[in-house]
Scaffold this motif. Structure first.
Motif, PDB file in Angstrom:
ATOM      1  N   MET A 294      -1.307   2.779   3.434  1.00  0.00           N
ATOM      2  CA  MET A 294      -2.673   2.676   2.913  1.00  0.00           C
ATOM      3  C   MET A 294      -3.582   1.917   3.882  1.00  0.00           C
ATOM      4  O   MET A 294      -4.731   2.298   4.086  1.00  0.00           O
ATOM      5  N   LYS A 295      -3.051   0.854   4.489  1.00  0.00           N
ATOM      6  CA  LYS A 295      -3.847   0.108   5.476  1.00  0.00           C
ATOM      7  C   LYS A 295      -4.171   0.991   6.670  1.00  0.00           C
ATOM      8  O   LYS A 295      -5.282   0.971   7.184  1.00  0.00           O
ATOM      9  N   ALA A 296      -3.153   1.768   7.117  1.00  0.00           N
ATOM     10  CA  ALA A 296      -3.369   2.659   8.256  1.00  0.00           C
ATOM     11  C   ALA A 296      -4.422   3.713   7.907  1.00  0.00           C
ATOM     12  O   ALA A 296      -5.323   4.004   8.717  1.00  0.00           O
ATOM     13  N   LEU A 297      -4.324   4.290   6.705  1.00  0.00           N
ATOM     14  CA  LEU A 297      -5.314   5.278   6.271  1.00  0.00           C
ATOM     15  C   LEU A 297      -6.698   4.646   6.139  1.00  0.00           C
ATOM     16  O   LEU A 297      -7.711   5.244   6.524  1.00  0.00           O
ATOM     17  N   ASP A 298      -6.757   3.444   5.597  1.00  0.00           N
ATOM     18  CA  ASP A 298      -8.024   2.740   5.447  1.00  0.00           C
ATOM     19  C   ASP A 298      -8.672   2.525   6.809  1.00  0.00           C
ATOM     20  O   ASP A 298      -9.862   2.791   6.999  1.00  0.00           O
ATOM     21  N   THR A 299      -7.895   2.060   7.760  1.00  0.00           N
ATOM     22  CA  THR A 299      -8.397   1.841   9.117  1.00  0.00           C
ATOM     23  C   THR A 299      -8.871   3.163   9.724  1.00  0.00           C
ATOM     24  O   THR A 299      -9.955   3.238  10.323  1.00  0.00           O
ATOM     25  N   PHE A 300      -8.039   4.216   9.566  1.00  0.00           N
ATOM     26  CA  PHE A 300      -8.386   5.539  10.110  1.00  0.00           C
ATOM     27  C   PHE A 300      -9.717   6.023   9.531  1.00  0.00           C
ATOM     28  O   PHE A 300     -10.606   6.452  10.266  1.00  0.00           O
ATOM     29  N   PHE A 301      -9.866   5.954   8.194  1.00  0.00           N
ATOM     30  CA  PHE A 301     -11.087   6.452   7.572  1.00  0.00           C
ATOM     31  C   PHE A 301     -12.302   5.597   7.903  1.00  0.00           C
ATOM     32  O   PHE A 301     -13.415   6.104   8.031  1.00  0.00           O
ATOM     33  N   LYS A 302     -12.113   4.306   8.054  1.00  0.00           N
ATOM     34  CA  LYS A 302     -13.235   3.458   8.474  1.00  0.00           C
ATOM     35  C   LYS A 302     -13.692   3.834   9.879  1.00  0.00           C
ATOM     36  O   LYS A 302     -14.899   3.890  10.159  1.00  0.00           O
ATOM     37  N   GLU A 303     -12.733   4.099  10.765  1.00  0.00           N
ATOM     38  CA  GLU A 303     -13.085   4.524  12.128  1.00  0.00           C
ATOM     39  C   GLU A 303     -13.808   5.869  12.099  1.00  0.00           C
ATOM     40  O   GLU A 303     -14.785   6.076  12.820  1.00  0.00           O
ATOM     41  N   GLN A 304     -13.303   6.787  11.254  1.00  0.00           N
ATOM     42  CA  GLN A 304     -13.951   8.097  11.128  1.00  0.00           C
ATOM     43  C   GLN A 304     -15.383   7.951  10.607  1.00  0.00           C
ATOM     44  O   GLN A 304     -16.298   8.614  11.089  1.00  0.00           O
TER      45      GLN A 304
ATOM     46  N   LYS B 142       4.232   1.674   1.464  1.00  0.00           N
ATOM     47  CA  LYS B 142       3.017   2.319   0.954  1.00  0.00           C
ATOM     48  C   LYS B 142       1.774   1.508   1.320  1.00  0.00           C
ATOM     49  O   LYS B 142       0.742   2.071   1.685  1.00  0.00           O
ATOM     50  N   GLU B 143       1.867   0.185   1.231  1.00  0.00           N
ATOM     51  CA  GLU B 143       0.738  -0.665   1.612  1.00  0.00           C
ATOM     52  C   GLU B 143       0.405  -0.497   3.082  1.00  0.00           C
ATOM     53  O   GLU B 143      -0.770  -0.430   3.464  1.00  0.00           O
ATOM     54  N   ALA B 144       1.428  -0.413   3.930  1.00  0.00           N
ATOM     55  CA  ALA B 144       1.206  -0.208   5.361  1.00  0.00           C
ATOM     56  C   ALA B 144       0.547   1.149   5.606  1.00  0.00           C
ATOM     57  O   ALA B 144      -0.383   1.263   6.421  1.00  0.00           O
TER      58      ALA B 144
END
Length: 124
Positions: free
Chosen positions: A22-32, A18-20
């Motif tokens: 969440m990190k992937a989603l966090d990175t994705f949304f920051k890029e967006q 789940k942490e991985a």
């Protein structure tokens, strides 16, 4: 391994997964977010440039008006008449009529745009 350790190990792996995610989603949304901010800034700059270009074109289309005061002599005469005849303003009616005729004639003149300058509103 006993049952509690397996359960804890399984939960630890789920948490890591789940942490991985969440990190992937966090990175994705920051890029967006970075992309959206860049697009927004580009649109702002483009719109701002269009606005100023159109404002410049509009200013060029609107001609500056040259205005001249008219009937100044009559204006000062009528003001003096009203001051001198505060109780009998009808004494100034002929002068007021002449002043209004002067103003009307100046408005009809196609050569000039006319601005009537008054120091204060004329009494009725």
């Amino acid at each position: 391994m006993d049952e509690d350790q397996e359960y804890s190990s399984m939960h630890a792996k789920q948490l890591e997964k789940k942490e991985a995610e969440m990190k992937a989603l966090d990175t994705f949304f920051k890029e967006q977010l970075v992309q959206l901010e860049k697009r927004n800034l580009d649109r702002y700059k483009k719109t701002r440039k269009q606005f100023y270009d159109q404002a410049t074109k509009s200013e060029a289309l609107v001609k500056a008006r040259n205005t001249e005061s008219v009937c100044i002599n009559l204006q000062s005469q009528i003001l003096n008449c009203y001051k001198e005849n505060r109780e009998q303003t009808l004494q100034c009616s002929d002068l007021a009529k002449t002043y209004m005729q002067c103003i009307d004639a100046a408005k009809k003149c196609p050569v000039k745009r006319v601005t009537v300058v008054t120091a204060r509103p004329l009494p009725l």
